[in-house]
Structures are given as C-alpha cells and as structure tokens.
Design a protein around this motif. Structure first.
Motif, short mmCIF file in Angstrom:
data_model
loop_
_atom_site.label_atom_id
_atom_site.label_comp_id
_atom_site.label_asym_id
_atom_site.label_seq_id
_atom_site.Cartn_x
_atom_site.Cartn_y
_atom_site.Cartn_z
N ALA A 31 1.03 -1.23 0.01
CA ALA A 31 0.02 0.13 0.07
C ALA A 31 0.91 1.24 -0.11
CB ALA A 31 -0.96 0.00 1.11
N SER A 32 1.87 1.42 0.74
CA SER A 32 2.81 2.39 0.91
C SER A 32 3.61 2.54 -0.41
CB SER A 32 3.81 2.30 2.13
OG SER A 32 4.64 3.11 2.00
N ILE A 33 3.90 1.61 -1.05
CA ILE A 33 4.75 1.77 -2.52
C ILE A 33 3.70 2.20 -3.60
CG2 ILE A 33 5.81 0.32 -4.16
CD1 ILE A 33 7.04 -1.34 -1.96
N ALA A 34 2.53 1.48 -3.50
CA ALA A 34 1.60 2.01 -4.79
C ALA A 34 1.19 3.38 -4.52
CB ALA A 34 0.33 0.71 -4.47
N ASP A 35 0.71 3.72 -3.38
CA ASP A 35 0.29 5.22 -3.04
C ASP A 35 1.33 6.12 -3.52
OD1 ASP A 35 -2.05 4.11 -2.08
OD2 ASP A 35 -1.81 4.29 -0.03
N ARG A 36 2.55 5.76 -3.18
CA ARG A 36 3.76 6.76 -3.49
C ARG A 36 3.85 6.88 -4.88
NH1 ARG A 36 8.60 8.86 -0.02
NH2 ARG A 36 9.33 9.99 -1.28
N LEU A 37 3.89 5.77 -5.59
CA LEU A 37 3.99 5.72 -7.08
C LEU A 37 2.93 6.50 -7.73
CD1 LEU A 37 5.02 1.84 -7.71
CD2 LEU A 37 6.50 4.12 -8.30
N HIS A 150 12.96 2.08 -16.44
CA HIS A 150 13.31 3.44 -16.00
C HIS A 150 12.79 3.78 -14.96
CE1 HIS A 150 13.74 3.32 -20.69
NE2 HIS A 150 12.77 2.54 -20.45
N LEU A 151 11.92 3.43 -14.03
CA LEU A 151 11.72 3.79 -12.93
C LEU A 151 13.07 3.47 -11.86
CD1 LEU A 151 8.16 2.81 -12.55
CD2 LEU A 151 8.73 5.19 -12.74
N GLY A 152 13.65 2.26 -12.10
CA GLY A 152 14.84 2.24 -11.48
C GLY A 152 14.74 2.02 -10.06
N LEU A 153 13.82 1.36 -9.40
CA LEU A 153 13.43 0.93 -7.95
C LEU A 153 13.52 -0.40 -7.60
CD1 LEU A 153 10.15 2.98 -7.76
CD2 LEU A 153 12.35 3.81 -7.12
N ALA A 154 13.41 -1.41 -8.26
CA ALA A 154 13.59 -2.71 -7.71
C ALA A 154 13.43 -3.74 -9.01
CB ALA A 154 12.64 -3.01 -6.65
N VAL A 155 14.16 -4.81 -8.62
CA VAL A 155 14.07 -5.86 -9.68
C VAL A 155 13.33 -6.87 -9.07
CG1 VAL A 155 15.44 -7.74 -11.04
CG2 VAL A 155 16.35 -5.55 -10.63
N GLY A 156 12.21 -7.25 -9.84
CA GLY A 156 11.33 -8.35 -9.17
C GLY A 156 9.76 -7.92 -8.89
N ALA A 191 12.98 -3.01 0.19
CA ALA A 191 13.99 -2.26 -0.72
C ALA A 191 13.46 -1.25 -1.51
CB ALA A 191 14.71 -3.35 -1.18
N ALA A 192 12.36 -1.75 -2.11
CA ALA A 192 11.54 -0.72 -3.16
C ALA A 192 10.99 0.36 -2.26
CB ALA A 192 10.51 -1.56 -3.88
N GLU A 193 10.48 0.38 -1.20
CA GLU A 193 9.95 1.50 -0.45
C GLU A 193 11.03 2.33 -0.03
OE1 GLU A 193 6.84 2.12 3.22
OE2 GLU A 193 8.70 0.88 3.67
N GLN A 194 12.28 1.78 0.41
CA GLN A 194 13.30 2.56 0.86
C GLN A 194 13.79 3.41 -0.63
OE1 GLN A 194 14.64 3.02 4.01
NE2 GLN A 194 15.50 4.73 2.82
N ALA A 195 13.89 2.77 -1.80
CA ALA A 195 14.40 3.38 -3.04
C ALA A 195 13.71 4.49 -3.47
CB ALA A 195 14.36 2.30 -4.22
N ASP A 198 14.19 7.34 -0.90
CA ASP A 198 15.73 7.78 -1.35
C ASP A 198 15.73 8.82 -2.53
OD1 ASP A 198 16.61 6.46 1.05
OD2 ASP A 198 17.49 4.96 0.01
N ALA A 199 15.05 8.08 -3.62
CA ALA A 199 14.82 8.99 -4.88
C ALA A 199 14.04 10.58 -4.66
CB ALA A 199 14.03 8.07 -6.06
N GLU A 200 13.42 10.59 -3.60
CA GLU A 200 12.68 11.72 -3.56
C GLU A 200 12.08 12.51 -4.77
OE1 GLU A 200 15.84 14.41 -1.54
OE2 GLU A 200 15.17 13.60 0.31
N GLY A 201 11.43 11.57 -5.48
CA GLY A 201 10.77 11.91 -6.75
C GLY A 201 11.39 11.83 -8.14
N ARG A 202 13.01 11.47 -7.83
CA ARG A 202 13.82 11.29 -9.01
C ARG A 202 13.74 10.18 -9.60
NH1 ARG A 202 16.93 15.75 -9.41
NH2 ARG A 202 18.30 14.74 -10.70
N ILE A 203 12.42 9.55 -10.03
CA ILE A 203 12.43 8.32 -10.61
C ILE A 203 12.09 8.35 -12.03
CG2 ILE A 203 11.55 7.43 -8.42
CD1 ILE A 203 8.59 7.51 -9.55
N PHE A 204 12.21 9.52 -12.72
CA PHE A 204 11.99 9.70 -14.00
C PHE A 204 13.23 9.66 -15.02
CE2 PHE A 204 8.31 11.21 -11.81
CZ PHE A 204 7.32 10.63 -12.67
N ASN A 205 13.14 8.96 -16.01
CA ASN A 205 14.20 8.88 -17.11
C ASN A 205 13.96 10.20 -17.94
OD1 ASN A 205 16.44 8.46 -18.78
ND2 ASN A 205 15.80 6.44 -19.41
N ARG A 206 14.82 11.09 -18.00
CA ARG A 206 14.52 12.35 -18.78
C ARG A 206 15.44 12.07 -19.91
NH1 ARG A 206 10.13 13.30 -17.08
NH2 ARG A 206 10.31 15.40 -18.26
#
Length: 299
Positions: A31-37, A150-156, A191-195, A198-206
């Motif tokens: 829920a935490s990961i999904a809501d933040r995404l 491109h989101l670069g958060l987790a494998v799997g 790990a995905a939640e921590q990523a 840590d990214a603080e919104g910088r999850i986009f490949n520009r």
C-alpha cells in the motif's frame, strides 16, 4: 492475529522477532509503495497494483478481460511488441472491444500514439518513467510496467495501473487485487519502499533521442538505418543499411544486441523529476555509435 501455522507459512520462515506478521507487513508495504507511485507518476485516476513484472501483469490483464467476457486484439505491427510475447498476444478481430498496445517498441523505438476510444491494455515497459509517462496515462486504461527499467526502483516487481472509474474494468480490479495478494518477499518490498524514499521523486528517466531526418541521414552516412519513429524514447535502434550483421560493424560493447532481428539498441538514462525538462541525448547516441563503428569496422 494469532501465529501462523505451518500450512500458512513454513516454520523455518517465521521469525519470532518480527513486529508484524509476514502477510500483514506485505499488505502495508504494498500500500505504501503503490500510493507513493501513484502520487509520483501523477496518476490520480488509477488504482495501482504490485505484481512480479510486466509479464505477470499482462497475463493477469488478459485473464481478467476474458473473465469479463471481453475480446482483445493486438494492435500494431509485430515488431512493436516484445518478441517473447509472440505466443500469448491476443488475436481478436476488428470487432474486439479491447486493445492491447505496446507504447514503445523495445526493438525499434517506434512510439504508438495510442489513438482511439477502445479500452486499452498498454505495455508501457519502455515508456512509464520516461517523458512519455503522461501519454501512457492519458490514453491507457490498464498500464503495465516493471520497476527495474526506467523507474529504477527494484528488480522483481511490476506495476499495474488500472483506471478507477470505468464500470467495464470492475472485474479487472478484482482480479489484480487477487493477483497481488500472494506471498511476496518482504526484503524486496522494503527495498522498493526505501528506494522510493531515497529518490525523493527523481524516478523519471529524462533522456530522449531527438529523432528527425537529419539524424536519419547521419546514420545512413555511417551505413546504419535508424528505426525509431516518433519522439520521446530514451534509446535509439539501428540496423545496417546493406543487411550485413550489426555484430560485424559494431564493437561488442555499449549497445544491446537483438541478434535474430539484426538490431542494435543504444539506451541512455538521466534521472530526474517529473517536471524536469527532457535531456537531449542525441549527441551521446552519435558519439556512442561512432565509437562502436571506429573499433568495429573491418579494414
């Protein structure tokens, strides 16, 4: 909640020091990961579900469509879609109510504009998290992508975004709810939640490649044919103009080789925020191709 018995979770996997039960913690983490995404991707009109990858999301979506009594047709040329999906792509006729679209071809870099009014299941593995994110969410109804590209958060882990309002998608929501409820690795979810934090919104490949006639002509002068159509992809795909093997023309580093299709893909990444301007990597592509050609050409 009482302790799990051995039929729910193997005794060797039950840690008495854990503050929450495995499945309760998994629900909380998902829920935490999904809501933040959903917030980071600016997808307020979608309900997010976490699955294992794009493939599991696609299979879930196709099952849900069938269970809903809907037929699905695959749109676009064969080369638009991930080759491994060839055996599972739906073949509904022109009367099919829903469409399966691949937003960006992983082999050719061609961009599907996702036009039309049909319900669309969109393979957005090569667009979600890029400058094409908004287009995928504007035109798609079920949008699928992994967290390792491109989101670069987790494998799997994979993300399925299902548009919230259409009544036609009610069963799709229920099926995805079941699909994500199975046992998942807490280590991976943490790990995905921590990523994400840590990214603080910088999850986009520009990164983008500015595809135009000048770039096509430049590639042709070097004996390579640029396959990309449309703009916004963060990679460029080329093949040889004379049909010779790309492996004979290019040094074997700095690009992805699709041997069966005789295609070389040069991909780039520039981490940024959703509102950051696109980062033009056209020159970086030209430099990478030039380096490969300089060391790969035979005398």
């Amino acid at each position: 909640m009482g302790a799990f018995d051995a039929a729910a979770l193997h005794p060797g996997l039950q840690l008495p020091s854990r503050a929450q039960h495995h499945f309760a913690e998994a629900v909380s983490l998902r829920a935490s990961i999904a809501d933040r995404l959903r917030q980071e991707l600016r997808a307020p009109n979608f309900t997010p579900y976490l699955v294992h990858n794009t493939t599991s999301g696609l299979l879930t979506a196709l099952f849900a469509a069938g269970a809903s009594g809907r037929t699905v047709r695959t749109c676009g040329p064969d080369h638009q879609h991930y080759p491994a999906y060839a055996g599972i792509l739906p073949h509904g006729g022109p009367e099919a109510e829903w469409e399966l679209r691949t937003h960006v071809s992983p082999l050719a870099g061609t961009v599907d504009e996702l036009a039309g009014d049909s319900i669309k299941i969109v393979d957005a593995a090569q667009s979600l998290g890029t400058t094409l994110t908004s287009a995928a969410l504007t035109h798609g109804d079920v949008v699928l992508a992994p967290l390792h590209k491109h989101l670069g958060l987790a494998v799997g882990l994979g993300l399925a975004l299902v548009r919230t309002d259409p009544p036609a998608l009610e069963l799709v929501h229920r099926v995805f709810g079941v699909a994500e409820s199975g046992a998942q690795s807490l280590d991976l979810l943490r790990a995905a939640e921590q990523a994400l934090q840590d990214a603080e919104g910088r999850i986009f490949n520009r990164a983008v490649i500015d595809v135009d006639d000048a770039l096509r002509a430049w590639c042709a002068r070097h004996g390579m044919r640029l396959l990309n159509r449309g703009r916004g992809a963060p990679f460029a795909c080329v093949t040889t103009t004379d049909g010779s093997a790309v492996s004979e023309r290019l040094a074997p580093s700095g690009w992805r080789h699709f041997r069966a299709e005789n295609i070389a893909r040069f991909a780039f990444h520039c981490r940024g925020l959703v509102d950051d301007p696109p980062a033009d990597h056209t020159t970086a592509f030209q430099e990478a191709l030039t380096r490969a050609l300089h060391t790969g050409l035979h005398p």
